[in-house]
Design an enzyme around this catalytic site. Structure first.
Site, PDB file in Angstrom:
ATOM      1  N   LYS A 189      15.822   2.302 -38.855  1.00 35.22           N
ATOM      2  CA  LYS A 189      17.557   1.119 -38.915  1.00 35.22           C
ATOM      3  C   LYS A 189      16.804  -0.333 -38.352  1.00 35.22           C
ATOM      4  O   LYS A 189      17.635  -0.420 -39.265  1.00 35.22           O
ATOM      5  CB  LYS A 189      18.348   1.865 -37.900  1.00 35.22           C
ATOM      6  CG  LYS A 189      18.856   3.049 -38.388  1.00 35.22           C
ATOM      7  CD  LYS A 189      19.509   4.117 -36.997  1.00 35.22           C
ATOM      8  CE  LYS A 189      20.683   5.567 -38.228  1.00 35.22           C
ATOM      9  NZ  LYS A 189      20.674   7.099 -36.689  1.00 35.22           N
ATOM     10  N   ASP A 212      29.028   3.836 -35.876  1.00 40.02           N
ATOM     11  CA  ASP A 212      28.663   5.083 -35.761  1.00 40.02           C
ATOM     12  C   ASP A 212      29.908   5.688 -36.690  1.00 40.02           C
ATOM     13  O   ASP A 212      30.125   7.179 -37.407  1.00 40.02           O
ATOM     14  CB  ASP A 212      27.585   6.191 -35.615  1.00 40.02           C
ATOM     15  CG  ASP A 212      26.015   6.682 -35.439  1.00 40.02           C
ATOM     16  OD1 ASP A 212      25.869   5.864 -36.378  1.00 40.02           O
ATOM     17  OD2 ASP A 212      25.783   6.329 -34.835  1.00 40.02           O
ATOM     18  N   GLN A 267      21.407   6.753 -29.809  1.00 41.43           N
ATOM     19  CA  GLN A 267      21.201   7.421 -31.499  1.00 41.43           C
ATOM     20  C   GLN A 267      21.088   9.898 -31.120  1.00 41.43           C
ATOM     21  O   GLN A 267      20.380   9.478 -30.041  1.00 41.43           O
ATOM     22  CB  GLN A 267      19.711   7.996 -31.624  1.00 41.43           C
ATOM     23  CG  GLN A 267      18.343   8.570 -32.765  1.00 41.43           C
ATOM     24  CD  GLN A 267      19.332   8.234 -34.422  1.00 41.43           C
ATOM     25  OE1 GLN A 267      19.046   6.878 -34.704  1.00 41.43           O
ATOM     26  NE2 GLN A 267      19.093   9.017 -35.074  1.00 41.43           N
TER      27      GLN A 267
END
Ligand code: NAD
Length: 284
Positions: A52, A119, A96
């Site tokens: 990422k 997200d 994460q």
């Protein structure tokens, strides 16, 4: 058989985002910033986070990584998120997952400012998706799958869609996206579903996200179906999906490869979400 190539589309999307950022930066705007928080040293998570960060750099998004020790407390993590929530220079915040078991993941997600929730996992964004509003942030994997289907002109109108896997990050939001505007008829299967095959074999579009390698065999798939394999499973150093690709590919209209299908689209949508949040700040 059409191979739904997520790698190629993700690259196109990234080039587009890069051009847009270059354009805004040339006009004097600061570049977008994404904060990426990794707790602990889970090897798979480290790989995802590094990918990422690399992709952010590629398109001109400033990544602000935080590598935190495994034993960080809930309070310390929330304090960091709180400071990022209040930082105007930070457009997106990504934590994460999975988090270590002593951390309450849902509470951490709720702590993120929903407007920075790249997200799309915050209940406010989930609620917006569930109620058909367009001003929320979509979760990256289902969003990427929709973009991939659109790219290959796969119409979802009136189709029977079966989703195997009912997680909060893939299966459930995926179902909501197919349900949007009452386009598709959606069935969600999970580990307690009886006679999985009776459901999957009726699907015009089959999305599989279980983490069970090669769960879906050729005899479970309708001829001419579209199959989307979300699974990422490491077996003997090789990455395989949840679909028995080699046998299933013979009877489908289209299918995603693993790797190179849904995975790259997920990261591309993370960049897209970050860019869209940033752009909204300057254009609204
Ligand atoms: P999860 O463990 O949170 O959920 C798995 C789901 O599959 C559950 O709903 C469970 O009931 C269902 N399931 C498990 N075994 C089953 C069975 N035998 N039959 C039917 N249903 C079954 O997983 P997740 O986070 O949704 O991830 C699923 C898979 O997708 C994993 O392999 C993960 O690595 C992968 N993944 C890939 C991407 C990507 O970008 N490609 C993104 C997210 C997750």
């Amino acid at each position: 058989m059409i191979l739904l190539d997520g790698k190629v589309l993700a690259q196109k999307i990234k080039e587009d985002i890069k051009k847009n950022i270059e354009n805004l930066v040339s006009k004097g705007y600061r570049p977008p910033t994404l904060s990426v928080i990794l707790v602990g040293d889970n090897p798979a998570s480290q790989i995802y986070v590094n990918k990422k960060i690399k992709d952010c750099q590629e398109v001109g998004i400033n990544s602000k990584p935080f590598f935190l020790p495994r034993d960080i407390t809930q309070l310390e993590l929330e304090e960091l998120i709180g400071s990022l929530n209040g930082d105007d220079e930070v457009d997106g915040i990504l934590v994460q997952l999975p988090l270590p078991s002593h951390i309450n993941t849902l509470e951490v997600i709720e702590y993120i400012n929903p407007k920075k929730d790249v997200d799309g996992f915050h209940p406010e964004n989930v609620g917006k998706l569930a109620t058909g509003r367009d001003d929320g942030i979509l979760p990256c994997t289902p969003y990427g799958i929709m973009r991939l289907l659109q790219e290959y002109n796969i119409d979802t109108f009136g189709k029977d869609v079966v989703i195997v896997g009912a997680s909060n990050i893939v299966g459930k939001p995926m179902a909501l996206l197919f349900l949007k505007d009452e386009k598709s008829t959606v069935t969600i299967c999970h580990k307690n579903t009886r006679d999985l095959k009776s459901h999957t074999s009726k699907a015009d579009i089959l999305v599989v996200a279980t983490g069970v390698p090669h769960l879906i065999k050729a005899d479970m798939v309708k001829k001419g179906a579209v199959v989307v394999d979300v699974g990422i499973n490491r077996i003997d150093g090789k990455i395989v999906g949840d679909v028995d690709f080699e046998n299933v590919k013979e009877k489908v209209y289209a299918i995603t490869p693993v790797p190179g299908g849904v995975g790259p689209m997920t990261v591309a949508m993370l960049l897209q979400n970050t860019f869209d949040i940033y752009k909204r700040k300057f254009t609204s």
